[in-house]
Scaffold this active site. Structure first.
Site, PDB file in Angstrom:
ATOM      1  N   LYS A   1      -2.583   5.925  -4.477  1.00 42.21           N
ATOM      2  CA  LYS A   1      -3.695   6.843  -4.176  1.00 42.21           C
ATOM      3  C   LYS A   1      -3.534   8.181  -4.880  1.00 42.21           C
ATOM      4  O   LYS A   1      -2.411   8.682  -5.033  1.00 42.21           O
ATOM      5  CB  LYS A   1      -3.769   7.090  -2.650  1.00 42.21           C
ATOM      6  CG  LYS A   1      -3.710   5.816  -1.822  1.00 42.21           C
ATOM      7  CD  LYS A   1      -3.906   6.029  -0.338  1.00 42.21           C
ATOM      8  CE  LYS A   1      -3.582   4.759   0.435  1.00 42.21           C
ATOM      9  NZ  LYS A   1      -2.189   4.653   0.864  1.00 42.21           N
TER      10      LYS A   1
ATOM     11  N   ASP B   1       0.847  -1.196   0.000  1.00 40.67           N
ATOM     12  CA  ASP B   1       0.000   0.000   0.000  1.00 40.67           C
ATOM     13  C   ASP B   1       0.881   1.243   0.000  1.00 40.67           C
ATOM     14  O   ASP B   1       1.572   1.524   0.982  1.00 40.67           O
ATOM     15  CB  ASP B   1      -0.896   0.006   1.251  1.00 40.67           C
ATOM     16  CG  ASP B   1      -1.865   1.182   1.252  1.00 40.67           C
ATOM     17  OD1 ASP B   1      -2.991   1.018   0.752  1.00 40.67           O
ATOM     18  OD2 ASP B   1      -1.484   2.277   1.731  1.00 40.67           O
TER      19      ASP B   1
END
Ligand code: NDP
Length: 278
Positions: free
Chosen positions: A78, A48
């Protein structure tokens, strides 16, 4: 060493996600390649990252060097707040893919709703196009409250696959997680260990469970998350703790232990507020 058996969960679009991964927030860009290489060697397959962490290149180098087939990896990045909007979101995913050295990410998230700039619905529609283009297999959001989730559900044809939120025993956001459960949105916990900012790992309930199971306090907290179906990706710079954090599939907390840890809720947010982060 045998590879730990990390369960896969099924997202609402049919893709699967390893329930435990490795997070790289605050991992120094200069150290990222080495640390992610450690994580991959120790069996992690889910990483992540985020554009704002400025370490996507290091993640990409570690992936390339590992020789692990792409389809065995699950990579999330992101969209940063300043890149929200249609054109800028399309440009941002291209930049992230270039830095990661990948053709697609497994999961692309809107990092924060930033309601003051009122672009998260427009950005979500851009993420739908990014998914359709194949540059992201799945799309989701992060730090969204119920109102924000409802608005993207009502205003688009895609329910976010996940909502990544601050979540640990002292701060559980039940209203948001209950909404997710009712609407097929899996919850990802950021700061699963409370970011080390309050002495979560010294709570007597947690240390007692750790002694009983012959595990560490961090392993007990990670089990608490996993047994509730939450996705976690603890961060560590230490190879020893990276190994410890994935070694959580050989014991189980009792219902009473889970409930006692759940009772540690005290509204103890350690990160930014979704209505305020810009
Ligand atoms: P974590 O809850 O994972 O805590 C990390 C801290 O815990 C570090 O100080 C680490 O120290 C320490 N630690 C790790 N493992 C152990 C262990 N076994 N025993 C004792 N201490 C330990 O916080 P993060 O903020 O890193 O959250 C995890 C991930 O979530 C991030 O890396 C990022 O990917 C994501 N995230 C997303 C956000 C968002 O807005 N969407 C916000 C924040 C995080 P050390 O490194 O020295 O081991």
């Amino acid at each position: 060493m045998t590879t730990p058996q990390v369960p896969n969960l099924t997202l609402n679009d049919g893709h699967t996600i390893p329930q435990l991964g490795f997070g790289v927030f605050l991992v120094d860009p200069q150290e990222t390649e080495r640390i992610v290489t450690d994580a991959l060697e120790l069996g992690y397959r889910h990483i992540d990252t985020a554009a704002i962490y400025r370490n996507e290149e290091g993640v990409g180098r570690a992936i390339a060097k590992s020789g692990i087939p792409r389809e065995e990896l699950f990579i999330t990045t992101k969209l940063w707040n300043g890149d929200q909007g249609t054109e800028s979101a399309h440009a941002a995913i291209d930049t992230s893919l270039e830095k990661l050295g990948l053709d697609y990410v497994d999961l692309y998230l809107i990092h924060w709703p930033v309601p003051a700039q009122d672009k998260y619905l427009e950005s979500w529609l851009a993420l739908e196009q990014i998914k359709a283009s194949g540059k992201a297999r799945s799309i989701g959001v992060s730090n969204f409250l119920v109102d924000h989730l409802q608005r993207v559900i009502d205003g688009s044809s895609t329910v976010p696959a996940v909502n990544q939120i601050e979540l640990h025993p002292a701060y559980q956001q039940r209203e948001v997680t209950d909404f997710g459960q009712a609407n097929g949105i899996l919850t990802e916990a950021w700061g699963p260990l409370g970011q080390g900012k309050y002495p979560l790992l010294e709570e007597p309930i947690i240390t007692a469970a750790a002694s009983k199971h012959g595990k560490s306090a961090a392993q007990v907290v990670l089990r608490w998350h996993l047994q509730q179906g939450t996705i976690v990706f603890p961060k560590s710079n230490s190879r020893e703790r990276i190994a410890e954090n994935i070694d959580v599939f050989d014991f189980e907390l009792s219902d009473a232990e889970v409930q006692a840890i759940t009772a540690l809720e005290r509204g103890g947010r350690v990160g930014g507020h979704p209505l305020e982060v810009k």
